[in-house]
Motif scaffolding. Sequence first.
Motif: not given
Length: 149
Positions: A142-148
Motif C-alpha cells: 500500500l505504501l508503494t502503490l500510494g507513493g507515501a
Amino acid sequence: MSVPTGQSLTAAHAEVKAEIARTDTKTGLLLAFVGAVLAGTWTVGHDLPLTRPALAAGIAGMGLLVVAAGLLLRSVRPNLRGRHGFPLWATLTPDEIPGALSADLAADIAGLARLAVAKFTCLRRAIDLTYAAGALLILAALLTLGGAA
C-alpha cells in the motif's frame, strides 16, 4: 476415575500419534506457503522503486516470514534423542523390542503427547508470525502503490 484398560491406552496412543501426523502435515503445508510468499515477495519487490517506509515494512515482513519458517523447521525436525518410537527401537536388540513395546504404554503416551504439544506450539507461533508478516507486506504494498514518502 477409572483405571484405563489396555484397549483405551491403545486408542489414546493411536490418537496422539495421529495428532502428531496432522500437525506435521499442517506444518509442511504452511512451510510451503511461507516459502512461496517469500519467493513471490522477493520477485515482485526486488524490481520496484520502494520508499523508505515501504522498504522498512517489507524488510520487517520478510524477516518475520524467515522466523516463521525457522519455527516450522524446528517443529518437524526429527528428535533422534527421544525415548519413544523409532529412535528407541534402533538402540535395542531384536530380543529387547517386544519387551519395550509392551512395557509402559502410558509413559509412551505421555511422552508423545508432550511432543505433540511442542509441535503444535511451534505451529501456532509460526501462524501468528505469518499473519503479522502478511500485514506488514500488505502495508509495504500500500505504501508503494500510494507513493507515501
